[in-house]
Design an enzyme around this catalytic site. Structure first.
Site, PDB file in Angstrom:
ATOM      1  N   GLU A  98       0.777  -1.048  -0.172  1.00  0.00           N
ATOM      2  CA  GLU A  98       0.081   0.022  -0.054  1.00  0.00           C
ATOM      3  C   GLU A  98       0.856   1.421   0.147  1.00  0.00           C
ATOM      4  OE1 GLU A  98      -2.582  -2.223   3.525  1.00  0.00           O
ATOM      5  OE2 GLU A  98      -1.662  -0.280   3.980  1.00  0.00           O
ATOM      6  N   CYS A 111       2.835   8.288   1.665  1.00  0.00           N
ATOM      7  CA  CYS A 111       3.460   7.465   2.613  1.00  0.00           C
ATOM      8  C   CYS A 111       3.676   6.009   1.886  1.00  0.00           C
ATOM      9  CB  CYS A 111       2.383   7.046   3.704  1.00  0.00           C
ATOM     10  SG  CYS A 111       2.737   5.776   4.932  1.00  0.00           S
ATOM     11  N   CYS A 118       5.995  -7.415   7.186  1.00  0.00           N
ATOM     12  CA  CYS A 118       6.889  -6.990   7.899  1.00  0.00           C
ATOM     13  C   CYS A 118       7.404  -8.223   9.015  1.00  0.00           C
ATOM     14  CB  CYS A 118       6.600  -5.960   8.843  1.00  0.00           C
ATOM     15  SG  CYS A 118       7.923  -5.018   9.850  1.00  0.00           S
ATOM     16  N   CYS A 122       5.670  -6.079  15.750  1.00  0.00           N
ATOM     17  CA  CYS A 122       5.140  -5.043  17.024  1.00  0.00           C
ATOM     18  C   CYS A 122       3.629  -5.568  17.009  1.00  0.00           C
ATOM     19  CB  CYS A 122       5.396  -3.678  16.333  1.00  0.00           C
ATOM     20  SG  CYS A 122       7.164  -3.392  16.103  1.00  0.00           S
ATOM     21  N   CYS A 125       0.793  -3.549  15.401  1.00  0.00           N
ATOM     22  CA  CYS A 125       0.578  -3.152  13.868  1.00  0.00           C
ATOM     23  C   CYS A 125       0.151  -4.285  13.192  1.00  0.00           C
ATOM     24  CB  CYS A 125       2.126  -2.984  13.618  1.00  0.00           C
ATOM     25  SG  CYS A 125       2.396  -2.741  11.759  1.00  0.00           S
ATOM     26  N   CYS A 341      -2.057   1.438   8.357  1.00  0.00           N
ATOM     27  CA  CYS A 341      -1.329   0.133   9.097  1.00  0.00           C
ATOM     28  C   CYS A 341      -1.535  -1.163   8.493  1.00  0.00           C
ATOM     29  CB  CYS A 341      -1.329   0.200  10.703  1.00  0.00           C
ATOM     30  SG  CYS A 341      -1.384   1.805  11.417  1.00  0.00           S
TER      31      CYS A 341
HETATM   32  N1  SAH Z   1       8.362   0.134  10.377  1.00  0.00           N
HETATM   33  C1  SAH Z   1       8.648   1.455  10.525  1.00  0.00           C
HETATM   34  C2  SAH Z   1       7.747   2.012   9.643  1.00  0.00           C
HETATM   35  C3  SAH Z   1       6.118   1.649   9.295  1.00  0.00           C
HETATM   36  S1  SAH Z   1       5.126   2.045  10.645  1.00  0.00           S
HETATM   37  C4  SAH Z   1       8.139   2.062  11.906  1.00  0.00           C
HETATM   38  O1  SAH Z   1       7.877   1.180  12.689  1.00  0.00           O
HETATM   39  O2  SAH Z   1       8.474   3.265  12.144  1.00  0.00           O
HETATM   40  C5  SAH Z   1       4.656   3.667  10.637  1.00  0.00           C
HETATM   41  C6  SAH Z   1       4.116   3.943  11.964  1.00  0.00           C
HETATM   42  O3  SAH Z   1       2.833   3.559  12.315  1.00  0.00           O
HETATM   43  C7  SAH Z   1       4.967   3.817  13.013  1.00  0.00           C
HETATM   44  O4  SAH Z   1       5.339   4.631  13.941  1.00  0.00           O
HETATM   45  C8  SAH Z   1       4.023   2.553  13.591  1.00  0.00           C
HETATM   46  O5  SAH Z   1       4.511   2.315  15.095  1.00  0.00           O
HETATM   47  C9  SAH Z   1       2.901   3.225  13.345  1.00  0.00           C
HETATM   48  N2  SAH Z   1       1.725   2.369  13.740  1.00  0.00           N
HETATM   49  C10 SAH Z   1       1.570   0.869  13.312  1.00  0.00           C
HETATM   50  N3  SAH Z   1       0.107   0.593  13.833  1.00  0.00           N
HETATM   51  C11 SAH Z   1      -0.368   1.353  14.354  1.00  0.00           C
HETATM   52  C12 SAH Z   1      -1.619   1.414  15.012  1.00  0.00           C
HETATM   53  N4  SAH Z   1      -2.458   0.499  14.980  1.00  0.00           N
HETATM   54  N5  SAH Z   1      -2.133   2.484  15.375  1.00  0.00           N
HETATM   55  C13 SAH Z   1      -1.222   3.773  15.269  1.00  0.00           C
HETATM   56  N6  SAH Z   1      -0.112   3.674  14.658  1.00  0.00           N
HETATM   57  C14 SAH Z   1       0.398   2.559  14.378  1.00  0.00           C
END
Ligand code: SAH
Length: 387
Positions: A98, A111, A118, A122, A125, A341
């Protein structure tokens, strides 16, 4: 025709010049032909070699026999009521990624994704829970920009002013493709380095490498917790690259000068929004002069967590300001189209946590599980170990 024709859209300007100079020299063509092609690719948005009308037809044909100009193909475009536009791109081999166009008053931010899926898992995510597909190539990363910028121009949204690596994947776990893609975006398409942000969950060797780049690319650290134990519960990679070393890496990044660091802090109710965390968060931000983005958690399937209450988000923001830390509250955009996300990919591929037999991610362990899941065995085959 060469079946493995190189894709010119994945080359940095110097690589392009080398490859084209050789091509045209062998064909007895003048030196300026390489520049003409470069101009068509980066400035005039040629879709095919046939579009390059200031080249002789025989040269256009020779180029198409030698090279490709492949962009990711549009699978779906969805527009949110708030103006956010999400593209789902179909890649070779059946993967999908995406990218999202996010209009604000004076900007149009794109973005983009750096990996299909990935490997880092996390807990909050959706991309992590959909698993790792594969690394994207420089052409697939820069191609998201090229195709999105064209869509924006054709739909009256103006030029893309900023690019953030906050789509799917961990950019610093795919440095082989992301670093050339940064050069392509900056030196090729002319997006200022300070308008390009690499967002990482904390791959220290990648931060060190980015610091060595002469261009002033911006760095965002997905912090989400200012203390190790809590951070490790949210982010398995914390066990491998712990917070104290991470902050040292950011201090070194800062010493290079002229670059801004941002902390991303996704606020999850009763998980990482205890007011007792504000002081340690402010300390870390002050150590590296970071700007803090507070982002209410965007609920995802299979995870029971909720966003922090608005009053709590405000409290964080006000007390950070009082401690001398600039901050902003970011509302997740494009919720109605799952623009946040990796959700659409997860739906598309039918991959869910339960389908893959993983632990249910919604429960918060009282303390991190023994072993912490940070061994090198954590990275699936084919993913770049972020070492
Ligand atoms: N891997 C990189 C970039 C991708 S995520 C990173 O972790 O920075 C981009 C951003 O979206 C990150 O700050 C991540 O923590 C956030 N993110 C992921 N899932 C989320 C969610 N469910 N709600 C809010 N932010 C989220």
């Amino acid at each position: 025709m060469n079946p493995d024709r190189p894709n010119l859209l994945g080359m940095t300007p110097p690589q392009l010049q080398d490859v084209l100079a050789e091509h045209f020299t062998l064909r007895g063509q003048p030196g300026y032909r390489a520049r003409q092609v470069e101009e068509w690719l980066f400035r005039s948005d040629a879709r095919s070699f046939g579009d390059m009308t200031n080249l002789p037809v025989s040269e256009r044909d020779a180029l198409s026999n030698a090279f490709r100009l492949d962009e990711p193909a549009v699978d779906t475009v969805s527009e949110s009521a708030d103006g956010t536009v999400k593209h789902l791109w179909a890649l070779r081999g059946g993967e999908v990624v995406e990218s999202v166009l996010i209009p604000t008053r004076h900007r149009l931010t794109l973005c983009i994704s750096s990996q299909a899926g990935c490997a880092l898992r996390c807990r909050f995510c959706a991309t992590g829970w959909s698993g790792f597909g594969r690394q994207l190539s420089p052409a697939e990363i820069a191609g998201q920009y090229r195709a999105s910028a064209r869509w924006a121009a054709e739909h009256g949204r103006g030029p893309v002013t900023n690019v953030v690596f906050m789509g799917m994947g961990e950019p610093l776990a795919n440095r082989k493709a992301v670093f050339p893609a940064l050069t392509i975006l900056n030196a090729g398409y002319g997006i200022g380095a300070r308008r390009i942000t690499v967002s990482t969950v904390g791959v220290i060797p990648g931060i060190a490498e980015l610091a060595e780049r002469p261009e002033q690319f911006r760095l965002a650290l997905s912090l989400h917790a200012p203390v190790t134990e809590l951070r490790a519960e949210l982010i398995p990679l914390e066990r491998r690259y712990p917070l104290d070393q991470l902050i040292e890496a950011l201090e070194a990044f800062n010493r290079k000068g002229g670059r801004r660091i941002t902390f991303e802090y996704t606020m999850i109710r009763n998980v990482n929004d205890d007011p007792a965390l504000i002081a340690p968060l402010a300390d870390l931000a002050n150590r590296v002069q970071a700007f803090v983005n507070l982002i209410p958690f965007n609920p995802i399937p299979y995870v029971e967590w909720q966003p922090s209450r608005p009053s709590r988000v405000r409290e964080f923001s006000e007390r950070l300001e009082a401690a001398g830390v600039p901050s902003a509250v970011r509302e997740p955009r494009g919720r109605d189209i799952d623009a946040a996300c990796g959700q659409l990919r997860a739906k598309r591929l039918g991959r869910t946590a339960s389908a893959r037999g993983q632990d249910h991610p919604g429960r918060i362990p009282n303390r991190p599980r023994a072993g912490g899941g940070s061994s090198s065995g954590h990275y699936p085959k084919g993913s770049e170990n972020p070492n």
